[in-house]
Design a protein around this motif. Structure first.
Motif, short mmCIF file in Angstrom:
data_model
loop_
_atom_site.label_atom_id
_atom_site.label_comp_id
_atom_site.label_asym_id
_atom_site.label_seq_id
_atom_site.Cartn_x
_atom_site.Cartn_y
_atom_site.Cartn_z
N ALA A 161 13.48 -32.78 -4.93
CA ALA A 161 14.38 -31.72 -4.46
C ALA A 161 13.62 -30.75 -3.57
O ALA A 161 14.08 -30.37 -2.49
N THR A 162 12.44 -30.34 -4.03
CA THR A 162 11.67 -29.39 -3.24
C THR A 162 11.13 -30.02 -1.98
O THR A 162 11.11 -29.39 -0.92
N ILE A 163 10.70 -31.28 -2.08
CA ILE A 163 10.18 -31.95 -0.88
C ILE A 163 11.26 -32.04 0.18
O ILE A 163 11.02 -31.79 1.37
N GLU A 164 12.47 -32.38 -0.26
CA GLU A 164 13.57 -32.49 0.70
C GLU A 164 13.78 -31.16 1.42
O GLU A 164 13.91 -31.09 2.63
N ILE B 259 18.00 -18.47 -6.46
CA ILE B 259 19.22 -17.94 -5.84
C ILE B 259 20.15 -19.07 -5.41
O ILE B 259 21.36 -18.94 -5.48
N PHE B 260 19.59 -20.18 -4.97
CA PHE B 260 20.42 -21.27 -4.48
C PHE B 260 20.65 -22.35 -5.52
O PHE B 260 21.10 -23.44 -5.19
N SER B 261 20.34 -22.07 -6.78
CA SER B 261 20.52 -23.05 -7.86
C SER B 261 19.93 -24.39 -7.46
O SER B 261 20.54 -25.44 -7.69
N TRP B 262 18.76 -24.35 -6.84
CA TRP B 262 18.13 -25.57 -6.35
C TRP B 262 17.15 -26.05 -7.41
O TRP B 262 16.16 -25.38 -7.68
N PRO B 263 17.41 -27.21 -8.04
CA PRO B 263 16.57 -27.64 -9.17
C PRO B 263 15.25 -28.23 -8.71
O PRO B 263 15.04 -29.44 -8.79
#
Lengths: 307, 538, 359
Positions: free
Chosen positions: C121-124, C305-309
């Motif tokens: 997710a973070t790499i993307e 803030i962006f609910s990004w897991p």
């Protein structure tokens, strides 16, 4: 941050023979003819803004309309004549809190950078001058710190030591000193073989003496420029830690923590907007000043910074 | 010209961004820009089959034997049936679920339950008493977070439709305890096949958690379709459910920050937001707001142990603190729906004190008491967890108010917010001079609050050792073994009155538990135990 | 980072074995340094987390179990907390060699599984951000350099300076409020819409996976959700890259050979792109490497803030909960990224600047 945002930004000011002029390290370096102050409006604006914030920080108790800790007003009131920046979740006046926030951010930012500068320069100077395994060890250590993106290492340290402003400052210092080390080390390495240093050694001057009396004046310029460019980042990192809850603790009025409160109530946009703007203006002003200083004192920082 | 290249690059980027932003609205909504327009059913996913619930996950697992967190409770309540349960928002009287009726012995040590005939698990297997015994003993022997619920209790099945619970000590809370989703009934055959065990060594022998986190083995109105502790959990209606068919075919429970929940429900991206605080909920239009009191109780403790602090253990000092806190301002801070805690037992449970019975704010009296205590103008630190929120309230905010109030009395309180990890250590070790904490009930019965008595779990955290208040302790012992409801009520009220007049605990507030929902959702009720019953919605 | 020599070495003598031998030696050397760095990082992370006064058992065991000494002992034994500290470190290293990063105390899953879930997710996010930053930043830098001292230059300088001065968490807040809530142009968090299931798993990057499998609705949804967080993260990097590109190009543009190229009659865009940009790329790539690291740092502040897991949130929760195995896992991941990026940067130097390759 591994390289401050301000690193090589502007070209050297135009010289009669451009670009490939060789500069020599000497006791006094020839300085480029920098454009006079009024040709650099950004620098002037930067100085003016910082001066304004400094005044605010010093005179906050006199200027602020209300006590920043007083929780007596209507909760989450939008900006109005009585509360220019509205009130926050606990019924405190946001404007007063923003003013008082300057008393934390400004002094701490400066102290932070000065500490990192002193520690880093000392370590870098020692490494560069004595070489050998001291050099290796110190530079590996610096590499190690560089490997972590600033906020993650600062996060770990601040979490380990406990959420307090003092610990956040320590964390940011730990993260910031390597850039100074590298810079000073490279400067010292170049200076070490210069003739005046060799002469001093032959005269019998000891290592520390040479470091302080001969090398330091020439290293001061680039280091100061780096420091000036670094203050902005230090402020961002410090407020970032407070935003995560690891820096200033309630009820202290600190800008990063105030933006965090803003994320709890998105609709009440004034709670987070104004403290963030305050951070932005301070960092921007420091960056303006840093830019100007860099052009003035040492365009070559650009090269040195790439090492 | 090189300008062209740059322009081309810029155009490419803008196009991609623009396309992405303007691209089709497919199955979900990207609705109007007006902030006051509510979550109208026209812009939400087909309201009769899909429901999106947003909460800030406190979730580790949905294996009932290991689950004891708020989000887990909400999910497991609709995946698994329990012997008894609660309906709607009433948590004072358990009603039949898998057990149609029960009897208890006079000494409150034996309970006999008759199971409902003809109930099947979602996979078609019949539910028998053996499954019940397996599930209860598994929860007990796995030694996970909810195991204490079965402390001292053993389950047996004399015949396939009867379950007998035997407790080593009188336990009047058993009916309330059995409603907890952690005691949900699982299909023994399937769980054992997945490596589960209810034996005494289940703590190391049971390996079924991973499987249960992929496929639920229950008889409840929903089954588990997908599970993640960080993004979302998806539930699908159980076609073989023995009870009334739930209204929504698929429920998606998403992990979202409270402040974002608010925006999402306003824009119609979700239909229920669970974690909003009253301040966040105020002024919202176009949605329904269900405002109930939460069973969570915030309290201040002053350490009764003179070795920890000579100041906080001083009885007059404790009185000064009790009378020096402005409870009304704390209630106002917590928002609409919050109430001052009349005693340590929350309003919705048996034995709670009527409103207004709590401590009263009296600044003059507090100052006098402080002067009489002989500690002068002391300075001491107040520890609280700085990084968690309960019902939308952050401990730091409450602590700041308490600090302000006590400042006026002449007590200098230094706030010491710590991360929950670190703060818990000093709290549980009974080492804090003053602390600001909360208690969420383990089960909806006043017996849980006997933990606050001297020598009990929470009492010890405030340095209140056995023998500190013999009369109170005696009342506690009697209350624990009384089964008659009305007698219990009187006893628990007496206990609280005693604690309100002296002792190291100062109950502060019961926050509000707010549910915000789209107007299309019917029968939205707040429940103290599992937040909201997803199967009862219409 | 390797030091790029900025002075041209003497004419290189031909060596036996040719270029490939040098490359091999170079790679091996870097591998060695990389490994040492990795070990060093685990040591630092280990030491830092053991400075903490808190006890992991306290927060992870729940209210009741903590009072039971048997449960506490079992927890400590399970996570190896009952051994002496240096021994714990050795055990950790041994496990590492077998690919076992330990079990996270928060999620009760192997740390490797946690990372497998969060890292993509973070790499993307970071990749999208860096691509946008490179395109926009370098372009703006070129424009500023070409229009040096005229109004586009001034505007771009101020804008880029503004970009590096903004606190990323504040920008996230403002952008989220404006573009999601007020204007409704972009979705409000998460990687996909609530009712959508992730695309068939290949890399974990939803856009890539969806595109590869032809699941275009999912592709667009994933892209839409990427836009806002990636742009927020990119702002700082765009500012940094713009300034760097501009400065590097201006410095090179003052060189004699550039003037010579112009005097030869080459069209301006050839001069700029081939003779100025190419050498400047060395410095720009260095900064891009650093920028990627900064992006990772930004994710810590912005993912919530962006609910990004992603790893940012995981790192934050691990640090605050003192989940030792998780902290070590995240540190290793970060160090690995750093090493890979530096390696890539150094290899790219070799491609772009032959002087460096041969030195």
């Amino acid at each position: 941050m591994t390289i401050p945002a301000g690193a090589p930004l502007d070209p050297p000011p135009a010289l009669p023979s451009s670009g490939s002029v060789e500069r020599r390290w000497g006791r006094r370096r020839r300085r480029a003819a920098a454009p006079p102050a009024w040709r650099r409006p950004l620098a002037l604006i930067g100085v003016a803004v910082i001066a304004a914030w400094a005044v605010i920080a010093i005179f906050a108790p006199l200027i602020a309309p209300y006590n920043p800790l007083a929780q007596q007003f209507t909760i989450l009131a939008p900006p109005s004549a009585a509360h220019w920046f509205g009130t926050d979740e606990l019924g405190r006046d946001v404007f007063s809190r923003v003013l008082y926030g300057a008393r934390i951010t400004l002094p701490l930012g400066v102290i932070l950078v000065i500490s990192a500068m002193i520690i880093g320069s000392l370590l870098g100077g020692v490494a560069g001058y004595f070489g050998g395994w001291t050099d290796n060890a110190l530079m590996r250590l610096a590499d190690l710190v560089f490997a972590f993106p600033g906020i993650i290492l600062a996060l770990a340290i601040a979490a380990a030591l406990g959420p307090q402003l003092r610990n956040a400052v320590i964390a940011v210092i730990v993260v910031s000193w390597p850039s100074y080390s590298r810079l000073v080390r490279s400067l010292v390495l170049s200076a070490r073989s210069a003739q005046y240093v060799v002469a001093s050694r032959l005269l019998g001057a000891s290592g520390p003496r040479i470091l302080f009396t001969d090398i330091r004046p020439n290293a001061a310029g680039p280091v100061l420029v780096l420091a000036a460019l670094d203050i902005g980042n230090a402020v961002l990192l410090l407020s970032g830690l407070s935003f995560l809850g690891l820096g200033a603790q309630p009820p202290t009025a600190e800008w990063g923590a105030m933006v965090a409160e803003g994320t709890l109530n998105f609709n009440d946009w004034w709670v987070g907007l104004f403290p963030g703007l305050a951070i932005l203006t301070v960092v921007l002003a420091f960056n303006f000043i840093g830019d100007a200083l860099r052009d003035l004192l040492d365009p070559r920082t650009a090269r040195a910074m790439r090492l | 010209m090189r300008l062209n290249r740059m322009l081309a690059a810029g155009c490419a980027v803008t196009t991609i961004v623009g396309l992405a932003a303007c691209s089709s609205t497919s199955s979900s909504s990207s609705s109007s820009s007006s902030s006051s327009s509510g979550a109208g059913s026209s812009s939400s996913p087909a309201a009769s089959s899909n429901l999106v619930v947003e909460t800030s996950f406190v979730l580790k697992t949905v294996d009932p034997a290991r689950m004891f967190e708020p989000t887990g409770l909400m999910i497991d309540h609709v995946l698994y049936d329990t012997l008894l349960t609660y309906k709607g928002s009433d948590v004072s009287t358990p009603v039949p679920d898998l057990a149609t009726s029960y009897t208890s012995s006079a000494d409150a040590k034996t309970y006999t339950f008759t199971l409902r005939p003809g109930v099947k698990f979602a996979n078609g297997d019949p539910v028998t008493a053996a499954d019940v015994v397996f599930s209860l003993m598994r929860t007990k022997n796995i030694n996970g977070n909810p195991s204490f619920l079965m402390a001292g209790i053993t389950a047996t099945a004399p015949n396939p439709s009867t379950v007998v619970l035997t407790s080593s000590t009188p336990n009047t809370a058993i009916p309330a305890i059995l409603t907890n989703p952690a005691l949900g009934i699982v299909d023994q055959a399937k769980v054992v096949a997945a490596g589960g065990s209810d034996a005494a060594n289940a703590a190391t022998a049971d390996k079924a958690e991973a499987s249960l986190n992929m496929t639920s083995e229950g008889s409840g109105p929903y089954t588990l379709t997908s599970f993640s502790t960080t993004t979302q959990v998806v539930l699908t209606a159980n076609p073989n459910y023995w009870g009334p068919k739930p209204a929504y075919h698929e429920i998606v429970i998403r992990n979202v920050e409270a402040s974002v929940q608010k925006l999402d429900v306003l824009k119609g991206e979700s239909q229920i937001a669970v974690d909003l605080s009253p301040t966040q909920a105020q002024g919202m239009t176009g949605v329904q707001i269900v405002n109930g009191a939460s069973p969570n109780l915030f309290f201040v403790l002053t350490n009764d142990n003179p070795k920890v602090s000579k100041v906080s253990s001083n009885p007059m000092f404790q009185q000064a603190v009790r009378d020096g806190i402005n409870y009304a301002s704390l209630v106002q801070l917590a928002g609409k729906g919050a109430v001052q805690a009349a005693g340590i037992i929350p309003t919705m449970f048996l034995g709670s004190l009527p409103a207004g019975s709590g401590a009263t704010y009296d600044l003059a009296k507090a100052k006098a008491e402080l002067a009489a205590s002989g500690v002068g103008h002391p300075t001491l630190s107040l520890v609280y967890p700085s990084d968690i929120q309960v019902n939308g309230i952050s401990f730091g905010d409450l602590a700041a108010r308490v600090q302000q109030d006590l400042q006026q009395v002449g007590i200098n309180v230094q706030l010491q917010g710590q991360s929950i990890q670190v703060a818990l250590a000093s709290y549980r070790g009974g080492q804090e001079a003053m602390g600001l904490w909360y208690w969420g009930p383990d089960f909806p019965d006043p017996a849980d609050y006997l933990n606050f008595l001297p020598g009990a779990l929470v009492g010890l955290r405030a340095g209140w050792v056995k023998g500190a208040d013999p009369a109170l302790e005696a009342m506690g012992v009697t209350a624990a073994s009384t089964t008659q409801s009305s007698t219990r009520e009187t006893l628990y009220q007496q206990i609280q009155r005693s604690m309100n007049s002296s002792g190291p605990f100062m109950p502060l507030i019961q926050p509000a538990q707010i549910l915000v929902g789209a107007t299309s959702v019917k029968n939205l009720q707040s429940n103290a135990l599992w937040l909201v019953d997803l199967s009862e919605l219409g | 980072m390797s030091s790029a020599s900025t002075t041209a070495p003497a004419v290189p003598r031909p060596r036996p074995g040719g270029r490939h031998r040098d490359l091999r030696r170079f790679l091996l050397g870097r591998l060695g340094t990389g490994l040492v760095l990795l070990v060093g990082i685990t040591l630092v992370a280990f030491v830092v987390t053991h400075l903490v006064p808190g006890d992991p058992a306290a927060a992870n065991l729940g209210q009741r179990a903590i009072g039971d000494p048997a449960a506490v002992a079992a927890f400590r034994h399970q996570y190896g907390l009952d051994k002496p500290v240096p021994l714990q470190y050795v055990v950790y290293l041994k496990n590492l060699l077998h690919g076992n990063l330990g079990i996270s105390e928060q999620s009760h899953r192997p740390v490797l599984a946690d990372l497998e879930e969060y890292v993509p997710a973070t790499i993307e996010l970071a990749l999208f951000a860096i691509v946008v930053s490179l395109v926009v930043g370098i372009s703006l830098g070129i424009v500023a350099a070409v229009f040096h001292d005229r109004w586009p230059d001034h505007v771009i300088r101020v804008v880029s300076l503004g970009g590096v001065s903004m606190p990323v968490f504040w920008v996230a807040l403002v952008a989220f409020y404006l573009f999601f809530f007020k204007l409704g142009w972009l979705p409000g968090g998460g990687r996909l819409d609530p009712t959508q299931n992730p695309p068939t798993h290949l890399t974990g990057l939803y856009t890539v996976d969806a595109a590869v499998h032809g699941q275009w609705t999912l592709f667009w949804s994933a892209l839409r959700h990427l836009v806002l967080p990636a742009l927020v993260l990119a702002i700082f990097t765009v500012g940094m890259l713009t300034r760097f590109t501009r400065a590097s190009m201006l410095e090179i543009m003052g060189n004699d050979y550039v003037r010579a190229a112009r005097l030869k009659g080459l069209p301006e865009h050839v001069v700029v792109l081939r003779h100025v940009l190419r050498p400047a790329l060395v410095a720009i790539i260095t900064v891009a490497g650093v920028a990627f690291g900064n992006l990772l740092a930004g994710t810590v502040l912005v993912e919530n803030i962006f609910s990004w897991p992603g790893v940012g949130q995981y790192a934050y929760h691990s640090a605050v909960n003192l989940d030792l195995p998780a902290i070590m896992g995240v540190s290793l991941f970060v160090a690995l990224v750093y090493i890979v990026i530096n390696l890539a940067v150094d290899l790219l130097y070799g491609v772009i600047d032959p002087r460096i390759r041969l030195s």
